[in-house]
Scaffold this motif. Structure first.
Motif, mmCIF file in Angstrom:
data_model
loop_
_atom_site.group_PDB
_atom_site.id
_atom_site.type_symbol
_atom_site.label_atom_id
_atom_site.label_comp_id
_atom_site.label_asym_id
_atom_site.label_seq_id
_atom_site.Cartn_x
_atom_site.Cartn_y
_atom_site.Cartn_z
ATOM 1 N N ALA A 14 -0.055 -0.033 -18.995
ATOM 2 C CA ALA A 14 1.374 0.051 -19.291
ATOM 3 C C ALA A 14 2.229 -0.287 -18.071
ATOM 4 N N VAL A 15 1.720 0.049 -16.887
ATOM 5 C CA VAL A 15 2.487 -0.145 -15.653
ATOM 6 C C VAL A 15 2.327 -1.556 -15.090
ATOM 7 N N LEU A 16 1.221 -2.220 -15.391
ATOM 8 C CA LEU A 16 0.874 -3.479 -14.735
ATOM 9 C C LEU A 16 1.942 -4.568 -14.826
ATOM 10 N N PRO A 17 2.549 -4.842 -15.993
ATOM 11 C CA PRO A 17 3.569 -5.899 -16.026
ATOM 12 C C PRO A 17 4.735 -5.642 -15.071
ATOM 13 N N GLY B 12 6.158 8.993 -9.441
ATOM 14 C CA GLY B 12 6.266 8.772 -10.872
ATOM 15 C C GLY B 12 5.421 9.733 -11.689
ATOM 16 N N TYR B 13 4.263 10.120 -11.150
ATOM 17 C CA TYR B 13 3.314 10.954 -11.902
ATOM 18 C C TYR B 13 3.570 12.439 -11.715
ATOM 19 N N TRP B 14 4.179 12.802 -10.564
ATOM 20 C CA TRP B 14 4.343 14.213 -10.226
ATOM 21 C C TRP B 14 5.826 14.487 -10.012
ATOM 22 N N SER B 15 6.438 15.239 -10.900
ATOM 23 C CA SER B 15 7.891 15.455 -10.853
ATOM 24 C C SER B 15 8.328 16.196 -9.596
ATOM 25 N N PHE B 16 7.505 17.135 -9.098
ATOM 26 C CA PHE B 16 7.863 17.850 -7.870
ATOM 27 C C PHE B 16 7.974 16.884 -6.690
ATOM 28 N N ALA B 17 6.993 15.963 -6.577
ATOM 29 C CA ALA B 17 7.029 14.980 -5.489
ATOM 30 C C ALA B 17 8.239 14.059 -5.629
ATOM 31 N N ARG B 18 8.579 13.714 -6.865
ATOM 32 C CA ARG B 18 9.743 12.851 -7.076
ATOM 33 C C ARG B 18 11.032 13.531 -6.607
ATOM 34 N N ARG B 19 11.199 14.803 -6.952
ATOM 35 C CA ARG B 19 12.396 15.519 -6.521
ATOM 36 C C ARG B 19 12.427 15.706 -5.007
ATOM 37 N N LEU B 20 11.243 15.770 -4.392
ATOM 38 C CA LEU B 20 11.163 15.955 -2.949
ATOM 39 C C LEU B 20 11.387 14.647 -2.183
ATOM 40 N N LEU B 21 10.758 13.558 -2.640
ATOM 41 C CA LEU B 21 10.752 12.301 -1.890
ATOM 42 C C LEU B 21 11.889 11.346 -2.255
ATOM 43 N N ILE C 1 0.843 -1.209 0.000
ATOM 44 C CA ILE C 1 0.000 0.000 0.000
ATOM 45 C C ILE C 1 0.873 1.253 0.000
ATOM 46 N N ALA C 2 1.837 1.308 0.920
ATOM 47 C CA ALA C 2 2.692 2.497 1.012
ATOM 48 C C ALA C 2 3.549 2.660 -0.239
ATOM 49 N N GLY C 3 4.147 1.567 -0.719
ATOM 50 C CA GLY C 3 5.005 1.643 -1.895
ATOM 51 C C GLY C 3 4.255 2.028 -3.149
ATOM 52 N N THR C 4 3.031 1.510 -3.300
ATOM 53 C CA THR C 4 2.224 1.827 -4.485
ATOM 54 C C THR C 4 1.812 3.301 -4.487
ATOM 55 N N ILE C 5 1.356 3.787 -3.344
ATOM 56 C CA ILE C 5 0.898 5.174 -3.281
ATOM 57 C C ILE C 5 2.057 6.148 -3.520
ATOM 58 N N LEU C 6 3.146 5.970 -2.774
ATOM 59 C CA LEU C 6 4.269 6.907 -2.918
ATOM 60 C C LEU C 6 4.964 6.746 -4.268
ATOM 61 N N GLY C 7 5.054 5.512 -4.767
ATOM 62 C CA GLY C 7 5.657 5.295 -6.082
ATOM 63 C C GLY C 7 4.846 5.938 -7.186
ATOM 64 N N PRO D 158 11.150 -2.125 -3.110
ATOM 65 C CA PRO D 158 10.987 -2.597 -4.495
ATOM 66 C C PRO D 158 9.652 -2.218 -5.115
ATOM 67 N N ILE D 159 8.598 -2.122 -4.299
ATOM 68 C CA ILE D 159 7.298 -1.702 -4.827
ATOM 69 C C ILE D 159 7.372 -0.241 -5.261
ATOM 70 N N TYR D 160 7.926 0.589 -4.409
ATOM 71 C CA TYR D 160 8.067 2.016 -4.727
ATOM 72 C C TYR D 160 8.872 2.204 -6.008
ATOM 73 N N LEU D 161 10.037 1.565 -6.088
ATOM 74 C CA LEU D 161 10.888 1.710 -7.270
ATOM 75 C C LEU D 161 10.210 1.153 -8.519
ATOM 76 N N GLY D 162 9.533 0.013 -8.362
ATOM 77 C CA GLY D 162 8.877 -0.612 -9.511
ATOM 78 C C GLY D 162 7.770 0.258 -10.075
ATOM 79 N N VAL D 163 6.933 0.806 -9.192
ATOM 80 C CA VAL D 163 5.818 1.636 -9.654
ATOM 81 C C VAL D 163 6.339 2.940 -10.263
ATOM 82 N N MET D 164 7.252 3.607 -9.559
ATOM 83 C CA MET D 164 7.774 4.870 -10.078
ATOM 84 C C MET D 164 8.491 4.657 -11.409
ATOM 85 N N GLY D 165 9.352 3.640 -11.483
ATOM 86 C CA GLY D 165 10.081 3.381 -12.721
ATOM 87 C C GLY D 165 9.163 3.003 -13.865
#
Length: 278
Positions: free
Chosen positions: A192-195, A104-113, A94-100, A154-161
């Motif tokens: 596109a993200v599911l696999p 991934g979707y918001w560049s400002f959040a990515r640079r911050l987190l 849950i945490a990795g999916t939400i933050l990832g 790994p969930i965070y990295l996988g979703v964001m990537g």
């Protein structure tokens, strides 16, 4: 031009038989290596080339598993470990999916987190143990949180990537059709993200099984990690190997459950691996 139906039926029958054989033969092929290694070591011990004291033969390990099962100990340890892994895996996903997804979707959040998350990812799992004991005590909460930490990265990295690697041309097609934000996510980004997300879930689950051993060093009185530690302290190598074998079986079964649950969602893929490879 006409085609004789009996000819088609004769052609289809061998193909169906071959498909049925492939369905059962491919999973069975994965058992060849572990079974061959087990039989080989059993033979080495039987022939007297090793006394099997430090590395007991499979028959001794199986005997230990049966004894633990008859006493009811094994069920208690397995249920305790499954509960911890399941709860920690759910929290980490849950945490990795939400933050990832946000990163991934918001560049400002990515640079911050992302810099902070990447720094925390380098911290060894055992380094969290004393901190979680101080914060959360030695009971179930600290164990579950430690497993969730292992699953999270790994969930965070996988979703964001996966979101960052979505083909820009596909997104542009969605914009051409004037898809709204939710529609863009549902019809473009999610497929596109599911696999990659399924792969991240499998990696996270594997780390969850690894982290549960560290978690069960925190004052645990039951669980497969405790069984490992108890076997080490009492000098019972057969018990240690029995716990390792059960870890391997449970890990493979839970990994297969993720694969089976995701398979209907990935039928649209026309990838090399989707058709069994070479």
């Amino acid at each position: 031009m006409t085609v004789d139906l009996p000819v088609l039926e004769q052609t289809a029958a061998p193909r169906a038989a071959s498909a049925r054989w492939s369905r059962y033969a491919r999973p069975a092929l994965g058992l060849v290596l572990p079974v061959a290694c087990a039989l080989g070591w059993e033979l080495v011990v039987d022939l007297g080339y090793s006394n099997g004291r430090l590395v007991p033969p499979p028959s001794k390990v199986f005997e230990t598993i049966v004894e633990l099962g008859k006493s009811g100990e094994l069920t208690r340890h397995i249920l305790a470990t499954l509960w911890r892994v399941g709860a920690g895996f759910a929290l980490g996903v849950i945490a990795g999916t939400i933050l990832g997804a946000i990163s991934g979707y918001w560049s400002f959040a990515r640079r911050l987190l992302d810099p902070t998350v990447q720094a925390m990812r380098a911290i060894p799992s055992l380094a969290w143990v004393p901190l979680f004991v101080l914060w959360l005590g030695i009971f179930e909460t600290s164990k579950i949180v430690l497993i969730a930490v292992g699953v999270f990265f790994p969930i965070y990295l996988g979703v964001m990537g996966a979101i960052l690697s979505v083909d820009r041309k596909i997104v542009e097609v969605g914009r051409v059709f004037r898809l709204s934000g939710p529609a863009m996510i549902r019809r473009i980004l999610l497929p596109a993200v599911l696999p990659a997300y399924v792969v991240a879930l499998r990696v996270g689950l594997g780390l969850g099984w690894m982290f549960v051993v560290a978690a069960e060093l925190i004052g645990a009185s039951e669980g497969l990690g405790y069984l490992l530690l108890d076997g080490q302290q009492l000098g019972k190598p057969a018990q240690i190997l029995a716990a390792i074998v059960i870890f391997a079986i449970l890990g493979k079964l839970t990994d297969w459950l993720i694969e089976a649950a995701a398979a209907p969602l990935l039928r649209w893929q026309d990838a090399f691996g989707a058709r069994g490879g070479v």
